[in-house]
Design a protein around this motif. Structure first.
Motif, short mmCIF file in Angstrom:
data_model
loop_
_atom_site.label_atom_id
_atom_site.label_comp_id
_atom_site.label_asym_id
_atom_site.label_seq_id
_atom_site.Cartn_x
_atom_site.Cartn_y
_atom_site.Cartn_z
N ARG A 41 9.38 1.35 -1.81
CA ARG A 41 9.89 2.48 -2.57
C ARG A 41 9.93 2.19 -4.08
N GLU A 42 10.50 1.05 -4.47
CA GLU A 42 10.63 0.72 -5.89
C GLU A 42 9.27 0.53 -6.55
N LEU A 43 8.31 -0.02 -5.80
CA LEU A 43 6.97 -0.21 -6.35
C LEU A 43 6.28 1.13 -6.58
N PHE A 44 6.49 2.08 -5.67
CA PHE A 44 5.95 3.43 -5.84
C PHE A 44 6.50 4.06 -7.12
N ILE A 45 7.80 3.99 -7.29
CA ILE A 45 8.44 4.59 -8.46
C ILE A 45 7.94 3.94 -9.75
N GLU A 46 7.84 2.60 -9.73
CA GLU A 46 7.34 1.89 -10.91
C GLU A 46 5.91 2.32 -11.24
N LEU A 76 4.29 5.15 -10.42
CA LEU A 76 4.22 6.53 -10.90
C LEU A 76 4.71 6.65 -12.34
N ASN A 77 5.73 5.91 -12.67
CA ASN A 77 6.21 5.92 -14.05
C ASN A 77 5.16 5.34 -15.00
N LYS A 78 4.48 4.30 -14.56
CA LYS A 78 3.47 3.68 -15.42
C LYS A 78 2.19 4.52 -15.53
N PHE A 79 1.92 5.35 -14.52
CA PHE A 79 0.76 6.24 -14.61
C PHE A 79 0.90 7.21 -15.79
N LYS A 80 2.11 7.42 -16.26
CA LYS A 80 2.33 8.31 -17.40
C LYS A 80 1.71 7.75 -18.68
N GLN A 81 1.38 6.46 -18.67
CA GLN A 81 0.75 5.85 -19.85
C GLN A 81 -0.67 6.38 -20.08
N ILE A 82 -1.29 6.89 -19.02
CA ILE A 82 -2.66 7.38 -19.12
C ILE A 82 -2.64 8.72 -19.84
N SER A 83 -3.44 8.84 -20.89
CA SER A 83 -3.41 10.05 -21.72
C SER A 83 -4.03 11.27 -21.02
N LEU A 98 7.20 9.72 0.60
CA LEU A 98 6.19 10.38 -0.22
C LEU A 98 6.58 11.81 -0.56
N GLU A 99 7.23 12.49 0.37
CA GLU A 99 7.74 13.83 0.09
C GLU A 99 8.75 13.80 -1.06
N GLU A 100 9.62 12.81 -1.03
CA GLU A 100 10.63 12.66 -2.09
C GLU A 100 9.96 12.37 -3.43
N LEU A 101 8.98 11.47 -3.43
CA LEU A 101 8.28 11.14 -4.66
C LEU A 101 7.54 12.36 -5.22
N LYS A 102 6.95 13.13 -4.34
CA LYS A 102 6.25 14.34 -4.77
C LYS A 102 7.21 15.29 -5.47
N ALA A 103 8.39 15.46 -4.90
CA ALA A 103 9.39 16.36 -5.51
C ALA A 103 9.89 15.82 -6.85
N ASN A 104 10.10 14.52 -6.94
CA ASN A 104 10.69 13.93 -8.16
C ASN A 104 9.70 13.83 -9.31
N PHE A 105 8.39 13.73 -9.01
CA PHE A 105 7.40 13.52 -10.07
C PHE A 105 6.46 14.71 -10.26
N PHE A 121 0.64 -2.12 -3.58
CA PHE A 121 0.71 -2.47 -5.01
C PHE A 121 0.72 -3.98 -5.23
N THR A 122 -0.04 -4.69 -4.39
CA THR A 122 -0.19 -6.14 -4.58
C THR A 122 -1.11 -6.45 -5.76
N VAL A 123 -1.98 -5.51 -6.11
CA VAL A 123 -2.73 -5.62 -7.36
C VAL A 123 -1.83 -5.15 -8.49
N ASP A 124 -1.72 -5.93 -9.54
CA ASP A 124 -0.84 -5.59 -10.65
C ASP A 124 -1.12 -4.17 -11.14
N ILE A 125 -0.09 -3.34 -11.20
CA ILE A 125 -0.28 -1.93 -11.53
C ILE A 125 -0.79 -1.75 -12.96
N ASP A 126 -0.39 -2.63 -13.87
CA ASP A 126 -0.90 -2.54 -15.25
C ASP A 126 -2.39 -2.81 -15.30
N ASP A 127 -2.86 -3.74 -14.47
CA ASP A 127 -4.30 -4.03 -14.40
C ASP A 127 -5.06 -2.85 -13.79
#
Length: 363
Positions: free
Chosen positions: A139-144, A146-153, A173-180, A219-225
């Protein structure tokens, strides 16, 4: 695409090939072993006379000239092994011989393909496909992420494909869809079939983006990468970014020893088959263009069920369709929750079968 023989070209004709601004150029040269031999047999060499009749052009010469005109090489392959007639040899057998390491370097004719590099600056839509099965604990990795995807212009659409989990992944996933939903356009599918390849296919089939990224839900691949790879890939539609987990030291327990050895063996085997270095054959994070996706849809490879994950199909079809394959080093971590959704030995045999099918093909 027409292939031009360098030994028939004049100086002006060779330069005009690149000045015409073709999207793709395919050029044949004599192999380095055969090039001097063919000239000597025709007595067309400075050894025998003061000047020659035909040009002496090697693979390195063509690659250098192409770079001057901003063309980038995709790969080269052995086109003709010998000047002798080979009609009695089956096509499949010739396809195998053309891929063998020593033999292809001694081939009579080589063919190299280039594409015109044009950088894209448009703010096109990006589709991020995330297959998820039994990932409630992340759950926490999903939230992290999705928040970092906001960096993409660019504008982004997220496509979750839930794979009939036995935990509460779908509810998460339903919860994440509603929140984001205010930040992204988010789709949530329940997978109709089985396996990761099917999940990726179903997600990509409803996507709209000009750039398409597959990101694993552990999300075992670094999300920033992963984000950096997505940003780089949108610059040109003729590239496949294949993320590589094996370049840098990975976190302890990130990949089981047998899986690592299998991955490296497959990477070497695939590199031989397509004559292009592949450092990680099974990283789930890949980014490619809608152009390439449409090519796979058109030739039927995208919907093939022989590949359990889809990674090999994407790599082989990129080589086959003149898409430049680029290895992108990423950091790789151990799973925070859950277990891998793969069957090591059964899926390994299926992957070997995919390789053998391409071994005998004219790739």
């Amino acid at each position: 695409m027409k292939s031009f023989n360098t030994w028939n070209l004049t100086n002006n004709q060779l330069h005009e090939l690149f000045k015409d601004k073709n999207k793709f150029i395919s050029i044949r040269v004599r192999g380095n072993t055969w090039e001097p031999i063919t000239r000597w047999l025709r007595l067309d060499s400075r050894i025998f006379k003061e000047t020659t009749n035909r040009p002496r052009i090697t693979l390195c010469d063509i690659e250098s000239l192409a770079e001057i005109y901003n063309y980038r090489s995709i790969r080269w392959k052995a086109k003709k092994l010998t000047p002798l007639p080979t009609k009695l040899i089956s096509k499949k057998l010739k396809n195998i011989f053309r891929k063998l390491p020593l033999i292809k370097h001694l081939a009579y004719e080589l063919e190299i393909t280039f594409y015109k590099y044009i950088e894209n600056y448009s703010e096109q839509l990006i589709s991020i496909i995330i297959p998820a099965r039994n990932e409630e604990g992340n759950r926490e990795l999903f939230i992290e992420a999705l928040n970092k995807f906001k960096q993409i212009s660019n504008n982004i659409e997220i496509i979750f494909v839930e794979g009939n989990s036995i935990d509460n992944t779908y509810s998460l996933l339903e919860e994440l869809k509603a929140n984001f939903s205010d930040s992204f356009k988010i789709f949530l599918l329940k997978q109709s079939g089985k396996g990761k390849k099917n999940a990726v296919v179903e997600g990509c089939n409803i996507s709209s983006g000009e750039t398409m990224a597959i990101v694993d839900s552990d999300f075992t691949v670094d999300i920033d990468d992963s984000i950096a790879a997505i940003i780089e890939s949108k610059k040109n539609e003729n590239i496949l970014i294949n993320c590589s987990r094996t370049t840098f030291p990975m976190e302890k327990n990130a990949m089981r020893w047998a899986n690592y050895i299998g991955n490296r063996c497959f990477a070497i085997f695939i590199s031989i088959l397509i004559n292009k270095p592949i450092s990680d054959s099974l990283c789930g994070t890949k980014v490619f263009s809608r152009k390439f996706f449409n090519l796979m849809k058109k030739n039927g490879s995208w919907d093939s069920k022989s590949d359990p994950f889809g990674d090999f199909t994407i790599i082989f079809e990129a080589a086959k369709n003149n898409i430049k394959i680029l290895n992108y080093p990423v950091r790789y971590y151990a799973r925070k929750s859950g277990a891998p959704n793969i069957s090591r030995w059964v899926d390994g045999l299926k992957l070997l079968k995919v390789c053998l099918l391409y071994l005998v093909s004219d790739i």
